[in-house]
Design a protein around this motif. Structure first.
Motif, short mmCIF file in Angstrom:
data_model
loop_
_atom_site.label_atom_id
_atom_site.label_comp_id
_atom_site.label_asym_id
_atom_site.label_seq_id
_atom_site.Cartn_x
_atom_site.Cartn_y
_atom_site.Cartn_z
N GLY A 378 0.79 -1.23 0.00
CA GLY A 378 0.00 0.00 0.00
C GLY A 378 0.81 1.27 0.00
N ALA A 379 2.11 1.17 0.32
CA ALA A 379 2.94 2.37 0.41
C ALA A 379 3.14 3.02 -0.95
CB ALA A 379 4.28 2.04 1.05
N ALA A 380 3.39 2.21 -1.98
CA ALA A 380 3.62 2.76 -3.32
C ALA A 380 2.39 3.51 -3.82
CB ALA A 380 4.00 1.64 -4.29
N SER A 381 1.22 2.93 -3.61
CA SER A 381 -0.01 3.60 -4.04
C SER A 381 -0.20 4.93 -3.30
CB SER A 381 -1.22 2.69 -3.79
OG SER A 381 -1.13 1.52 -4.57
N ALA A 382 0.12 4.93 -2.00
CA ALA A 382 0.00 6.17 -1.23
C ALA A 382 0.94 7.24 -1.77
CB ALA A 382 0.30 5.90 0.24
N LEU A 383 2.16 6.85 -2.14
CA LEU A 383 3.12 7.81 -2.70
C LEU A 383 2.65 8.32 -4.06
CD1 LEU A 383 5.97 9.16 -2.65
CD2 LEU A 383 6.76 7.14 -3.92
N LEU A 384 2.15 7.43 -4.90
CA LEU A 384 1.73 7.83 -6.24
C LEU A 384 0.51 8.77 -6.19
CD1 LEU A 384 2.17 4.39 -8.02
CD2 LEU A 384 3.64 6.41 -8.22
N MET A 385 -0.33 8.59 -5.21
CA MET A 385 -1.46 9.51 -5.04
C MET A 385 -0.96 10.91 -4.67
SD MET A 385 -4.30 7.11 -3.12
CE MET A 385 -5.52 8.43 -3.05
N LYS A 386 0.06 10.96 -3.84
CA LYS A 386 0.67 12.26 -3.50
C LYS A 386 1.35 12.85 -4.72
CE LYS A 386 1.43 11.36 1.44
NZ LYS A 386 0.74 10.07 1.54
N MET A 387 1.97 11.97 -5.51
CA MET A 387 2.63 12.43 -6.74
C MET A 387 1.61 13.03 -7.71
SD MET A 387 5.90 12.21 -7.68
CE MET A 387 6.76 12.84 -9.12
N ARG A 388 0.50 12.37 -7.85
CA ARG A 388 -0.55 12.86 -8.74
C ARG A 388 -1.11 14.19 -8.24
NH1 ARG A 388 -5.63 9.07 -10.28
NH2 ARG A 388 -4.08 8.20 -11.75
N LYS A 389 -1.22 14.33 -6.94
CA LYS A 389 -1.80 15.54 -6.35
C LYS A 389 -0.85 16.72 -6.42
CE LYS A 389 -3.69 17.28 -1.96
NZ LYS A 389 -4.02 16.92 -0.55
N ASN A 390 0.44 16.50 -6.27
CA ASN A 390 1.40 17.61 -6.12
C ASN A 390 2.23 17.90 -7.37
OD1 ASN A 390 1.22 18.33 -3.11
ND2 ASN A 390 1.51 16.12 -3.02
N THR A 391 2.10 17.07 -8.39
CA THR A 391 2.89 17.29 -9.61
C THR A 391 2.01 17.09 -10.85
OG1 THR A 391 3.60 15.00 -10.00
CG2 THR A 391 4.84 16.26 -8.37
N SER A 392 2.61 17.36 -11.99
CA SER A 392 1.91 17.15 -13.26
C SER A 392 2.25 15.81 -13.89
CB SER A 392 2.27 18.28 -14.23
OG SER A 392 3.68 18.30 -14.45
N VAL A 393 3.01 15.00 -13.19
CA VAL A 393 3.41 13.69 -13.71
C VAL A 393 2.20 12.75 -13.76
CG1 VAL A 393 4.83 11.65 -13.30
CG2 VAL A 393 5.76 13.92 -12.85
N THR A 394 2.01 12.10 -14.89
CA THR A 394 0.94 11.12 -15.04
C THR A 394 1.40 9.79 -14.45
OG1 THR A 394 0.25 12.19 -17.09
CG2 THR A 394 -0.59 9.98 -16.67
N VAL A 395 0.66 9.28 -13.50
CA VAL A 395 1.07 8.06 -12.81
C VAL A 395 -0.03 7.01 -12.86
CG1 VAL A 395 2.63 9.26 -11.24
CG2 VAL A 395 0.27 8.87 -10.56
N ASN A 396 0.39 5.75 -12.87
CA ASN A 396 -0.53 4.62 -12.73
C ASN A 396 -0.53 4.23 -11.26
OD1 ASN A 396 -1.73 2.02 -12.66
ND2 ASN A 396 -1.12 1.65 -14.78
N LEU A 397 -1.68 4.27 -10.63
CA LEU A 397 -1.75 4.04 -9.19
C LEU A 397 -1.61 2.58 -8.79
CD1 LEU A 397 -4.64 6.51 -8.20
CD2 LEU A 397 -2.16 6.86 -8.05
N LYS A 398 -1.60 1.69 -9.76
CA LYS A 398 -1.46 0.27 -9.44
C LYS A 398 0.00 -0.17 -9.60
CE LYS A 398 -6.14 -1.03 -10.93
NZ LYS A 398 -6.92 -1.83 -11.90
#
Length: 558
Positions: A378-398
């Protein structure tokens, strides 16, 4: 069953002549005869068979039995381990009702306590551990004439009583109880841990295994204690653990694991009949937490009030009372301290699949290896959600879990690897990882919990990939530290405060002027979840999140 041979022979002829005077006597550990054969009082059929036996066969047969039953001094039956450690002294009865009114107290000193400003967990039960009722029971009369009732599950009738009494001395105000799996609620919010205690083989139904698995995934902990070091109980505990979690391997708990240091630093301990050595605990991890703990050396003997009886069992293996008490207190502190991690890391997670279509979407691809590869679910998904919220980088949450031996890793520009202890890469995996790095891929390695055993394994396996090239500390003026957040300092967990670290400790290896391998010797991932882990060697959450997001941004902009 213990087997003795009392022969009255010195030669071949005497064996043949006096066969009926050779006693083959099987007794239990209390010296009570269980079977008598080859004796004048044996059955006529047996005598007839004996007289017709070929003399050479008799010698071979007797030699075989002598080596098995006497020369090797093995106990032939698990029943011989049934040593009752109770007495007639009345023991405290466990509480009859379960209440969730009390809060699960944070760890007192010398473990690192929760700060008042840290997020608090929901109210927890006032029960810490339950002793599982299993197996059979019987009544026997001991040498003093007293009738005693013994049961597989309760050979140490005062073990949890003293376990809890000791815990209360260190400000862990909890209770214990006995539970029957037939009507158990399997809710770790009401009862955080279960103890299976005994010496004989434990057998559970598939339905019970399934329920225990869900109990563990919901945050519960299971402890198997072979109270006298019985190989029968220990083997069945290992077998049951494999049935409950077939995807997990039994691991030795490394010496610098928090479990050995929550309250007491257990570096050398005393085991009956052995030289001082490291504690011997095994188990499986669910995430970073030891979810099932197996003690092949007896703990309950040391917790119990009376250990005099077990001393008659010559091959018994158990901790002395002082050592057992310290291990028990560390276990109690671990149950409390890692309760939140157990709940958070046990939540189900959906993994993504590799998409071979070119895309600018960042995919968090994580390497599966033979060790504990999934340290913080679950840690990676939590980080990627923060990445999506704070940056313009397109991320896959899975997250995508990849096998170096089977999966096509060329579709990923980024690979992540973590662990808790020793592991080895296959020859094929090493070759594919080497090719990945040489083709421009970036490998990020994280030391889960910051344990030395994984650090040693990483450096050994990485040498196979990068050869004589050396990891170097990444300087603070490297573009990685300013591509998103300006990072010129870092905060670490309390366990690292004595190291006086003030800046990030990332190490790296460059290929063609670009970072190809990044290694964090301290846990970078734990902070993405913002969960409390006692004695972890890691970054504080805010520092770990900023560093990780900078790594992703650096990768995406190079």
């Amino acid at each position: 069953m213990r087997v003795f041979f009392i022969p009255y022979f010195l030669s071949y002829n005497i064996i043949a002549k006096y066969w009926n005077n050779i006693l083959y006597l099987a007794v239990n550990s209390n010296g009570v005869p269980l079977r008598l054969c080859g004796h004048p009082n044996a059955s006529p059929i047996l005598h007839e068979r004996e007289e017709n036996m070929d003399k050479k066969h008799i010698i071979s047969f007797m030699a075989f039995l002598f080596l098995v039953g006497y020369g090797s001094k093995l106990y032939a039956d698990e029943n011989d381990w049934m040593i009752y450690l109770g007495d007639q002294t009345a023991k405290k009865a466990p509480r009859k009702s379960v209440s969730a009114a009390e809060a699960l107290a944070p760890l007192p000193l010398p473990a690192t306590p929760l700060r008042r400003t840290e997020r608090k967990t929901p109210p927890q039960p006032d029960y810490l551990i339950g002793k599982v009722i299993w197996g059979k029971d019987a009544t026997f009369t001991d040498s003093s004439g007293d009738k005693l009732k013994i049961a597989d599950w309760n050979l140490c009738p005062t073990d949890l009583e003293r376990f809890i009494d000791n815990a209360r001395k260190l400000q862990l105000p909890y209770h214990w109880c006995n539970i029957n799996l037939g009507d158990f609620h399997y809710d770790p919010q009401q009862l955080p841990s279960l103890l299976f205690s005994g010496v004989r083989t434990v057998r559970l139904s598939p339905e019970q295994n399934k329920a225990l698995r869900q109990y563990v995934l919901n945050g519960g902990m299971i402890i198997f204690d072979s109270i006298a070091g019985s190989p029968y109980f220990n083997s069945s505990a290992i077998k049951l653990t494999g049935e409950i979690f077939p995807e997990c391997q039994i691991r030795d708990i490394p010496a610098d694991h928090p479990l050995y240091h929550i309250f007491f630093d257990l570096e050398k301990v005393s085991v009956k009949g052995q030289a001082a050595s490291l504690p011997k605990l095994q188990g499986i991890y669910v995430g970073s937490r030891v979810a099932i703990l197996i003690s092949p050396v007896g703990l309950g003997c040391g917790w119990n009030r009376n250990i005099s009886r077990v001393e008659t069992l010559k091959q018994a293996s158990y901790y002395d009372q002082q050592t057992a008490a310290k291990i028990g207190l560390n276990i109690a502190g671990y149950i409390v301290g890692y309760a939140e991690a157990g709940v958070v890391e046990g939540r189900p997670e959906i993994f993504g699949l590799a998409d071979k279509t070119p895309t600018d979407e960042f995919v968090f691809a994580q390497i599966k290896h033979e060790g504990s590869w999934n340290v913080h679910p679950g840690a990676a998904s939590a980080l990627l959600m923060k990445m999506r919220k704070n940056t313009s980088v397109t991320v896959n949450l899975k997250r995508a879990a990849v096998d170096l031996d089977k999966d096509d890793i060329s579709v990923y520009p980024f690979l992540y690897m973590t662990g808790l202890d020793d592991f080895k890469l296959s020859e094929k995996g090493v070759g594919r990882l080497k090719q990945f790095i040489n083709n421009g891929g970036v490998l990020l390695i994280n030391n889960g919990l910051g344990l030395s055993s994984f650090d040693i394994a990483v450096r050994r396996e990485l040498k196979k990939v990068i050869g004589d090239s050396q990891l170097q500390k990444i300087p603070i003026d490297h573009p990685l530290y300013n591509c998103l957040f300006q990072i010129d300092k870092a905060n670490y967990s309390p366990a690292l405060q004595k190291e006086k670290l003030t800046v990030p400790s990332l190490m790296g290896l460059s290929v063609g002027g670009k970072l190809a391998v990044i290694y964090s010797p301290y846990d970078l991932e734990a902070g993405w979840l913002e969960v409390y882990y006692p004695l972890i060697r890691s970054y504080q959450p805010l520092s770990s999140q900023k560093i990780a997001m900078n790594i992703i941004m650096y990768l995406m902009t190079q």
